[in-house]
Design a protein around this motif. Sequence first.
Motif, short mmCIF file in Angstrom:
data_model
loop_
_atom_site.label_atom_id
_atom_site.label_comp_id
_atom_site.label_asym_id
_atom_site.label_seq_id
_atom_site.Cartn_x
_atom_site.Cartn_y
_atom_site.Cartn_z
N UNK A 2 41.87 56.85 51.83
CA UNK A 2 41.70 55.78 50.86
C UNK A 2 40.67 54.76 51.34
N UNK A 3 40.15 54.03 50.37
CA UNK A 3 39.20 52.97 50.69
C UNK A 3 39.96 51.73 51.14
N UNK A 4 39.22 50.77 51.70
CA UNK A 4 39.83 49.50 52.06
C UNK A 4 40.31 48.76 50.81
N UNK A 5 39.60 48.94 49.71
CA UNK A 5 40.01 48.31 48.45
C UNK A 5 41.37 48.84 48.00
N UNK A 6 41.61 50.13 48.20
CA UNK A 6 42.91 50.71 47.86
C UNK A 6 43.98 50.29 48.86
N UNK A 7 43.58 50.19 50.09
CA UNK A 7 44.52 49.83 51.17
C UNK A 7 44.95 48.36 51.07
N UNK A 8 44.01 47.49 50.70
CA UNK A 8 44.27 46.05 50.59
C UNK A 8 43.87 45.55 49.18
N UNK A 9 44.58 45.97 48.14
CA UNK A 9 44.14 45.65 46.77
C UNK A 9 44.13 44.16 46.46
N UNK A 10 45.02 43.39 47.04
CA UNK A 10 45.07 41.96 46.73
C UNK A 10 43.87 41.21 47.32
N UNK A 11 43.27 41.76 48.33
CA UNK A 11 42.12 41.09 48.97
C UNK A 11 40.82 41.39 48.25
N UNK A 12 40.82 42.40 47.40
CA UNK A 12 39.60 42.80 46.70
C UNK A 12 39.08 41.69 45.79
N UNK A 13 39.95 41.00 45.09
CA UNK A 13 39.51 39.94 44.18
C UNK A 13 38.85 38.80 44.96
N UNK A 14 39.49 38.38 46.04
CA UNK A 14 38.90 37.31 46.86
C UNK A 14 37.56 37.71 47.44
N UNK A 15 37.46 38.95 47.92
CA UNK A 15 36.18 39.42 48.46
C UNK A 15 35.12 39.54 47.36
N UNK A 16 35.55 39.93 46.15
CA UNK A 16 34.59 40.02 45.04
C UNK A 16 34.04 38.63 44.70
N UNK A 17 34.89 37.63 44.73
CA UNK A 17 34.43 36.25 44.48
C UNK A 17 33.46 35.81 45.58
N UNK A 18 33.81 36.10 46.83
CA UNK A 18 32.95 35.75 47.96
C UNK A 18 31.62 36.50 47.88
N UNK A 19 31.68 37.78 47.53
CA UNK A 19 30.47 38.59 47.42
C UNK A 19 29.58 38.03 46.30
N UNK A 20 30.19 37.70 45.15
CA UNK A 20 29.42 37.14 44.03
C UNK A 20 28.79 35.80 44.41
N UNK A 21 29.54 34.97 45.12
CA UNK A 21 28.99 33.68 45.56
C UNK A 21 27.81 33.89 46.50
N UNK A 22 27.93 34.84 47.42
CA UNK A 22 26.83 35.13 48.34
C UNK A 22 25.62 35.66 47.58
N UNK A 23 25.84 36.54 46.61
CA UNK A 23 24.73 37.10 45.84
C UNK A 23 24.05 36.04 44.98
N UNK A 24 24.85 35.19 44.34
CA UNK A 24 24.28 34.15 43.48
C UNK A 24 23.51 33.11 44.29
N UNK A 25 24.06 32.68 45.43
CA UNK A 25 23.33 31.70 46.25
C UNK A 25 22.08 32.33 46.85
#
Length: 166
Positions: A2-25
């Motif tokens: 499994x992927x880390x996203x499947x292993x830690x599904x609750x953390x995926x949303x927080x990381x997606x927000x962080x990733x989007x913030x990094x990409x936008x900045x």
Amino acid sequence: MSSLAERFPRRTIGLAVLWAAAALTLAAGLVLPAVRVTRLRLVDETLSVLSGIGALWQDGAWPLAIVIALFSVAFPVAKLVLAAGLWFAPQRQRGLLHPLVAGAGKWSMLDVLVVAIVVASMQGGFLVRLQPAIGIYLFAASTLLATLLTRLIDRWQHQAETDRTP
């Protein structure tokens, strides 16, 4: 497998927000004015990272333009893509991606350093005055956010490996 996203599904949303913030900045930091140049106390010009690369290219300083484009554009984008790839990749592919992401983390502030060196090298006392603008701060914020993102993914990658070990 499994992927880390499947292993830690609750953390995926927080990381997606962080990733989007990094990409936008990062995007904003590349296109918004990064430095205001005043020459002879008369001529004002604002340069973004991207327009600065273009100006260097037009002035014939293409080797420097290429170096800055690699470290200030391509490298930060690659870090974000690799981080997303590591999070969503199956376990066997993570073994290939993890060293790349870990290596990228070690070079994470180099892109900001390259821009800072260029700005510092252009200082000319009375003749040329440079003032940082919002773009350079957003660019630096993107680097810090991307570093945090890769550290978190690295931490959970390590946790997933540790949990598998008998």
